[in-house]
Design a protein around this motif. Structure first.
Motif, PDB file in Angstrom:
ATOM      1  N   SER A 141      25.983  98.719  25.159  1.00 57.31           N
ATOM      2  CA  SER A 141      26.544  98.886  26.507  1.00 57.31           C
ATOM      3  C   SER A 141      26.727  97.485  27.093  1.00 57.31           C
ATOM      4  O   SER A 141      26.190  96.511  26.549  1.00 57.31           O
ATOM      5  N   ILE A 144      25.600  86.858   8.198  1.00 59.59           N
ATOM      6  CA  ILE A 144      24.988  88.168   7.949  1.00 59.59           C
ATOM      7  C   ILE A 144      23.474  88.084   8.189  1.00 59.59           C
ATOM      8  O   ILE A 144      22.896  88.894   8.917  1.00 59.59           O
ATOM      9  N   GLY A 194      30.794  86.799   9.012  1.00 60.70           N
ATOM     10  CA  GLY A 194      29.582  87.400   8.437  1.00 60.70           C
ATOM     11  C   GLY A 194      28.834  88.242   9.456  1.00 60.70           C
ATOM     12  O   GLY A 194      28.392  89.361   9.169  1.00 60.70           O
ATOM     13  N   LEU A 204      15.718  87.435  17.168  1.00 61.10           N
ATOM     14  CA  LEU A 204      16.261  88.162  16.020  1.00 61.10           C
ATOM     15  C   LEU A 204      15.198  89.110  15.450  1.00 61.10           C
ATOM     16  O   LEU A 204      14.602  88.863  14.409  1.00 61.10           O
ATOM     17  N   GLY A 257      28.324  94.352  12.173  1.00 54.68           N
ATOM     18  CA  GLY A 257      28.604  95.126  13.381  1.00 54.68           C
ATOM     19  C   GLY A 257      28.267  94.379  14.657  1.00 54.68           C
ATOM     20  O   GLY A 257      28.430  94.903  15.756  1.00 54.68           O
ATOM     21  N   SER A 284      22.306  87.806  11.814  1.00 52.73           N
ATOM     22  CA  SER A 284      22.660  88.861  12.757  1.00 52.73           C
ATOM     23  C   SER A 284      22.023  90.201  12.401  1.00 52.73           C
ATOM     24  O   SER A 284      22.070  91.131  13.203  1.00 52.73           O
ATOM     25  N   ASN A 285      21.445  90.295  11.203  1.00 50.58           N
ATOM     26  CA  ASN A 285      20.725  91.518  10.848  1.00 50.58           C
ATOM     27  C   ASN A 285      19.492  91.183  10.012  1.00 50.58           C
ATOM     28  O   ASN A 285      19.587  90.966   8.802  1.00 50.58           O
ATOM     29  N   LEU A 305      22.951  94.898  20.685  1.00 53.78           N
ATOM     30  CA  LEU A 305      23.183  94.231  21.975  1.00 53.78           C
ATOM     31  C   LEU A 305      24.478  94.688  22.631  1.00 53.78           C
ATOM     32  O   LEU A 305      24.691  94.462  23.817  1.00 53.78           O
ATOM     33  N   ALA A 306      25.359  95.284  21.835  1.00 57.87           N
ATOM     34  CA  ALA A 306      26.652  95.706  22.378  1.00 57.87           C
ATOM     35  C   ALA A 306      26.731  97.224  22.504  1.00 57.87           C
ATOM     36  O   ALA A 306      27.807  97.804  22.505  1.00 57.87           O
ATOM     37  N   LEU A 361      21.669  92.678  15.592  1.00 59.28           N
ATOM     38  CA  LEU A 361      22.230  92.247  16.883  1.00 59.28           C
ATOM     39  C   LEU A 361      23.364  93.140  17.368  1.00 59.28           C
ATOM     40  O   LEU A 361      23.800  93.006  18.514  1.00 59.28           O
ATOM     41  N   HIS A 362      23.840  94.050  16.516  1.00 60.98           N
ATOM     42  CA  HIS A 362      24.894  94.946  16.998  1.00 60.98           C
ATOM     43  C   HIS A 362      24.379  95.838  18.128  1.00 60.98           C
ATOM     44  O   HIS A 362      25.145  96.316  18.961  1.00 60.98           O
TER      45      HIS A 362
END
Lengths: 597, 296
Positions: free
Chosen positions: B283, B77, A268, B273, A273, B80-81, B280-281, B277-278
């Motif tokens: 870099s 889901i 999930g 949160l 992403g 993380s968002n 965070l990646a 969280l995408h």
């Protein structure tokens, strides 16, 4: 009793034994830090049963001025916090080795006097009580062992402050007093010992780290945003590590109701992403299997740590084995591409973990880090991780804007196609929140949009299945290749094939054999899947004599070699008693083979 | 903002004529239109079962997950968002049987999301076996002698487990169902909506008529206080019924059993949160300070 090897004097091997709950591991690691600070190379090994109190625990520490790759069987100094330690481990002591013990706790009956043992009686409990409590017996013993080998006491005070950093300052100070009492008693009352390890001045800084910490650091460096897990030995310490750093690095950590939830949550989170990961041991991975397959068919970029222990079922929770290789390579029903990476040491655990996140994104498929208890529970000194080498490659990921800006990902009617068939099998991955990126992630077979109903047509099934499986071709160009150590296979008396943590003892064994004039070639397979069949075939083809060393009964790597290379090796060495191979065992195994040749 | 027609895909629903899923589909589409939710702001998750085939018929950002595992997938889901409102649809076997563990734990976490259960008291897609909410003594291909065990009481379980919003709807009353959907989606916290959705093919007992003869609305019940957890639990126990009971012997309450606003959600206790969280990646993360703890 083992014979004194010619490595005598170049290194120090200490074993601390006692009842679970005595603080054996904590004390051992405190001692390890003293030698790390002094610039020495370190490998340790903790053995413990699956319980919290009672039962026998032991901690082994090997310290050397020269590079070392694993634990060994020989012990120079045995710290016996109880009589059981003497009974269980005296036969590991080298001739002339010392036993530090409290005569009030450990009776000399049956093992002393002995011309081959140097007894070092120390009133451990009395000194501990003087310092503030009997619990500090182990710390008194640490002081005693440093005095015995003429190593300065100063480093121990600092290391004790690290060990008790989370407690009231008095705790560390009492322990420092306890250590000093043991140190001065031995300095004054025990005659000179033959082992005197020396620190290395201006040695490059090293890390002292276990495999799970290295995996956690690798995930953090890669930008992990979500980590879900259910506790299971020996993977739990990754969860602890991640949870400890949750706030300072902004990661969401979820201790879930079970492993099924952990894997589903990771999928999930990947859907949004986010770089997502979960980890477990073999039993927990069994529960994750269906969702692991869903990650495959839904092309979800997830990283899964599988830190194995002896199975089947509950098996031997705190011990080590390499018996889940086949399982991990084949886990879940149906066919889908996956990558399985097996680190051989702590440095590789870090590197392969951050690389796993890149591979998962580049391939949009699950990537497994396959470790084991030996690697995850034990510490080694390794060069400080090169953080500048860490890269983030998110592949065809789009996290903002309008999907209309990516016409290559749109269908004829202008609609975004999450699973559009491409040459390399990887489609543009625009996540929810990107304008126009309507999509259906699906556990069913599906069409290019993601709908399940049209996925049942033969044409769509073939197109999507082939699209996914083609990603393995791309994977072969991206994954890390094997590691080679020792001489070239053609120049070797024996060429050894291995994977995972056994490479440590094998490299150690090869080093010893080289000193005796026996050249050995080693191939450590790093990417277990897709299997490097060409490289393995070349290695076997070039060698005069081949052997596989693996920690299982059935010869799982050997089976893969037969299947993938249509070749076989000449000899195999197995271990499946829950213990890691020792270099001594491997040397003996190789010598036996060569003697017969 | 997308309208009802925009939420429809080119695929024609495959549910049996008269299936309660048609009504639930319509209620959801109309609620989404009325809430004026842009497509980018919400994500749907489905489990496996007849209800789950609806994943093909609702045009949105969604994920059709595994049987029983819709809630953890949706949790991943939601955690993380924070920009996405998450709505989950499940069946009774899916959500209360194989996924029962996730149901209990999702409730107690009070994750901000909406969980809609298509409860037809039967396994439809696998051709008519007993489900966890099938009535005791019901005869099915998997229980030819009749179901031995008591049915799961999902409303009672949710109320007992500390749920902050628990409602039950009936697919035969779309306006009422839409009210429940709207309240559930707007609720901040874990919202449970159990919907009686008669299966016209396999369940010949709990039919639309059976429910029409027995349902009554809690909103119309004098003295019913949906902020009283004990009252909600006691009322949930009245749902149990036996196959032989006459309409005047057993009534089935629908409506909002319990609601508690202002409780902290799981997400409220995750200060990290605040954005997807995408990010965070974007870099490599600087872990040099964390590394120091391991250095000699």
């Amino acid at each position: 009793m083992p014979e004194v090897s010619d490595r005598r004097g170049r290194e120090l091997r200490v074993k601390i034994g006692g009842e679970a709950g005595f603080g054996i591991k904590a004390a051992g690691q405190t001692l390890a830090r003293v030698f790390l600070e002094a610039g020495l190379d370190i490998a340790d090994l903790t053995e413990y049963p699956s319980l919290i109190r009672g039962g026998h625990n032991d901690y082994f520490l090997r310290v050397s001025q020269n590079p070392i790759f694993s634990h060994v069987e020989d012990v120079d100094v045995l710290i016996a916090l109880n009589r059981e330690t003497v009974d269980l481990h005296l036969d590991e002591l080298v001739e002339g080795g010392a036993v530090i013990f409290d005569p009030k706790e450990v009776s000399p009956a049956g093992w002393l006097p002995s011309g081959k043992i140097r007894p070092v009686p120390v009133p451990l409990e009395e000194f501990a009580r003087q310092a503030g409590g009997a619990i500090m017996r182990n710390t008194v013993a640490l002081g005693a062992v440093l005095a015995l080998v003429h190593f300065p006491l100063e480093g121990l005070a600092e290391s004790l402050r690290v060990q008790f950093a989370h407690k009231a300052p008095e705790v560390a100070e009492s322990n420092i007093i306890a250590a000093a009492l043991g140190y001065h008693y031995v300095s004054k009352n025990v005659p000179d010992f033959w082992l005197k390890p020396r620190g290395i001045k201006n040695a490059p800084k090293q890390l002292l780290i276990d495999g799970n910490e290295a995996i956690g650091l690798g995930a953090l460096a890669a930008g992990v945003g979500f980590y879900a897990a259910y506790p299971m030995t020996p993977a739990s310490s990754i969860l602890h590590f991640m949870a400890k750093h949750e706030r300072d690095h902004g990661v969401v950590i979820k201790h879930t109701e079970d492993e099924l939830a952990a894997m589903n949550m990771a999928v999930g989170a990947a859907f949004t992403g986010t770089r997502a990961m979960c980890a477990t041991s073999g039993g927990g991975f069994a529960l994750m299997n269906e969702a692991f397959g869903m990650a495959g068919v839904s092309e979800s970029a997830v990283v899964v740590g599988v830190i194995t222990r002896p199975g089947p079922a509950t098996g031997m929770p705190t011990w080590t084995e390499q018996s889940d290789l086949r399982y991990v390579i084949h886990a879940a029903q149906g066919e889908f591409p996956r990558v399985v990476l097996a680190p051989g040491d702590q440095a590789e655990s870090f590197e392969l973990t951050w690389k796993a996140f890149n591979l998962a994104d580049q391939l949009q498929t699950p990537v497994v880090i396959l470790g084991d208890s030996y690697l995850s529970d034990n510490r080694r000194s390794v060069p400080v991780f090169d953080l500048d080498a860490v890269t983030v490659d998110r592949g065809k990921l789009v996290t903002e804007g309008d999907v209309a800006q990516h016409p290559e990902a749109l269908g004829e009617n202008g609609e975004y196609l999450r699973y559009k068939v491409t040459d390399d099998g990887v489609s543009l991955r625009a996540v929810p929140g990107v304008k126009g990126a309507l999509q259906l992630g699906n556990s069913y077979e599906h069409d290019e949009y993601g709908y399940g109903q049209p996925g049942e047509s033969a044409e769509t099934r073939i197109a999507q299945n082939e699209k996914r499986m083609h990603k393995l071709d791309l994977a072969r160009t991206l994954v890390p290749g094997p590691n080679y150590f020792g001489v070239a296979p053609a120049d070797a008396d024996i060429a050894v094939l291995c994977w995972g943590s056994t490479v440590g003892p094998i490299r150690e064994a090869a080093m010893w054999l080289a000193e005796e004039g026996v050249p050995v070639a080693i191939m450590q397979i790093v990417t277990m899947w897709p299997f490097p069949a060409m490289e393995v075939a070349d290695f076997i083809g070039d060698a005069k004599r081949t052997m596989i060393v693996e920690g299982n009964f059935t010869g799982q790597l050997q089976g893969l070699v037969r299947e993938q290379c249509l070749l076989d090796v000449d000899h195999s060495l197995h271990r499946y008693d829950g213990r890691q191979f020792t270099p001594e065992r491997i040397v003996a195994g190789i010598k036996e083979v060569l003697a017969d040749a | 903002m997308p309208k009802v027609a925009d939420f429809e895909t080119a695929l024609t629903p495959t549910w049996c004529p008269g299936c309660g899923n048609h009504a639930m589909w319509r209620a959801l589409k109309e609620t989404l239109e009325e809430l004026e939710l842009p497509w980018t702001d919400f994500a749907m998750v489905w489990g496996i079962g007849c209800h789950g085939n609806g994943a093909d018929f609702l045009r949105c950002q969604g994920f059709h997950g595994l049987h029983g595992r819709a809630l953890p997938l949706a949790t991943g889901i939601a955690l993380s968002n924070p920009d996405l409102k998450v709505i989950v649809e499940m069946g009774d076997g899916d959500g209360y049987g194989i996924g029962g563990n996730h149901f209990i734990h999702s409730v107690r976490r009070n994750i901000d999301m909406t969980a809609i259960f298509h409860n037809n008291q039967i396994y439809g897609l696998t051709t008519g076996q007993a489900s966890p909410t099938s009535d005791q003594f019901m005869k099915t291909p998997s229980t030819p002698g009749g179901v031995i065990e008591e049915p799961v009481n999902p409303v009672g379980v949710a109320v007992a487990q500390g749920a902050t919003f628990v409602a039950r709807g009936f697919a035969g009353d779309i306006p009422h169902l839409k009210e429940l959907y709207r309240a559930a989606i707007q609720h901040e916290g874990f919202a449970v909506v159990d919907v009686f959705q008669p299966c016209v093919t396999w369940n010949k007992i709990n039919t639309f008529k059976w429910f029409r003869d027995r349902v009554y609305k809690l909103e119309e019940l004098e003295g019913y206080d949906p902020t009283d957890r004990t009252m909600a639990f006691e009322t949930s126990m009245k749902t149990f019924h036996e196959l032989t009971c006459a309409p005047d012997e057993c009534k089935v309450p629908i409506g909002v059993f319990y609601r508690e606003e202002g409780m902290a959600t799981y997400q409220d206790d995750l200060p990290q949160l605040t954005a997807p969280l995408h990010k965070l990646a974007d870099s490599p993360r600087d872990i040099s300070k964390t590394l120091e703890a391991y250095a000699g």
